[in-house]
Design an enzyme around this catalytic site. Structure first.
Site, mmCIF file in Angstrom:
data_model
loop_
_atom_site.group_PDB
_atom_site.id
_atom_site.type_symbol
_atom_site.label_atom_id
_atom_site.label_comp_id
_atom_site.label_asym_id
_atom_site.label_seq_id
_atom_site.Cartn_x
_atom_site.Cartn_y
_atom_site.Cartn_z
ATOM 1 C CG HIS A 107 -2.195 -0.705 1.050
ATOM 2 N ND1 HIS A 107 -2.286 -2.084 1.127
ATOM 3 C CD2 HIS A 107 -3.446 -0.254 0.805
ATOM 4 C CE1 HIS A 107 -3.537 -2.440 0.938
ATOM 5 N NE2 HIS A 107 -4.269 -1.352 0.733
ATOM 6 C CG HIS A 146 2.721 -3.165 6.655
ATOM 7 N ND1 HIS A 146 3.578 -4.014 5.988
ATOM 8 C CD2 HIS A 146 1.607 -3.098 5.896
ATOM 9 C CE1 HIS A 146 2.994 -4.437 4.871
ATOM 10 N NE2 HIS A 146 1.796 -3.903 4.798
#
Length: 178
Positions: A107, A146
């Site tokens: 992303h 993440h």
């Protein structure tokens, strides 16, 4: 090897701080919306909209974007499979990730790729798009999928691929984007 341990320790400390407070669930709602703004289909919409609104520049923006993603996606998958870094665990995750590995953040790579191209072709948007890309990266940490270093590597990957794609389209077609 010692520096990797320090990075991992830093990553775990930041993730623990971001995900272990009473506001985490509320923050995750906002982070989820920000993260969704970095999903792939929006980039095609941005490309075609730019082409529709600004014919010549928009077309070259779209072409450069497609070239950049054609470069970025294979590199992303090779890095993901090479690093095989496990996602944050033993902390809350507010979404289900699409795969097992966290390094690099796809992303974030895509958001910084798009921000770089938008700032090149439409310079008046520079501040806005880089804030947006940064928020997408931060949202991935706040969602528990993440670590900070995944975001940094993803941002670097996106910027590198955008620069390379812009260079390729310039070399092939003499297009500067401006």
């Amino acid at each position: 090897m010692r520096s990797f341990t320090a990075i991992q320790r830093f990553d775990h400390t930041v993730s623990t701080f971001c995900l272990s407070h009473r506001f985490s669930a509320g923050t995750a709602k906002i982070a989820r919306a920000v993260s969704r703004s970095g999903d792939g289909p929006l980039y095609l919409v941005i490309g075609f909209t730019a082409w529709w609104l600004h014919e010549a520049v928009g077309f070259w923006f779209l072409l450069t974007g497609l070239t950049a993603f054609a470069i970025e996606l294979p590199i992303y998958w090779v890095l993901k499979r090479s690093f095989r870094r496990a996602r944050p665990s033993q902390l809350p995750a507010f979404i289900t990730p699409s795969d097992l590995y966290s390094m690099p953040s796809g992303h974030t790579a895509a958001a910084f790729l798009m921000a770089s191209l938008l700032s090149t072709f439409f310079p008046s948007l520079t501040l806005l798009v880089f804030i947006w890309a940064s928020l997408i990266g931060i949202s991935r940490v706040l969602l528990g999928v993440h670590f900070v270093s995944d975001i940094v590597v993803g941002a670097g990957l996106g910027l590198m691929c955008a620069t390379l794609a812009h260079s390729i389209t310039f070399d092939l077609y003499g297009i500067t984007g401006i």
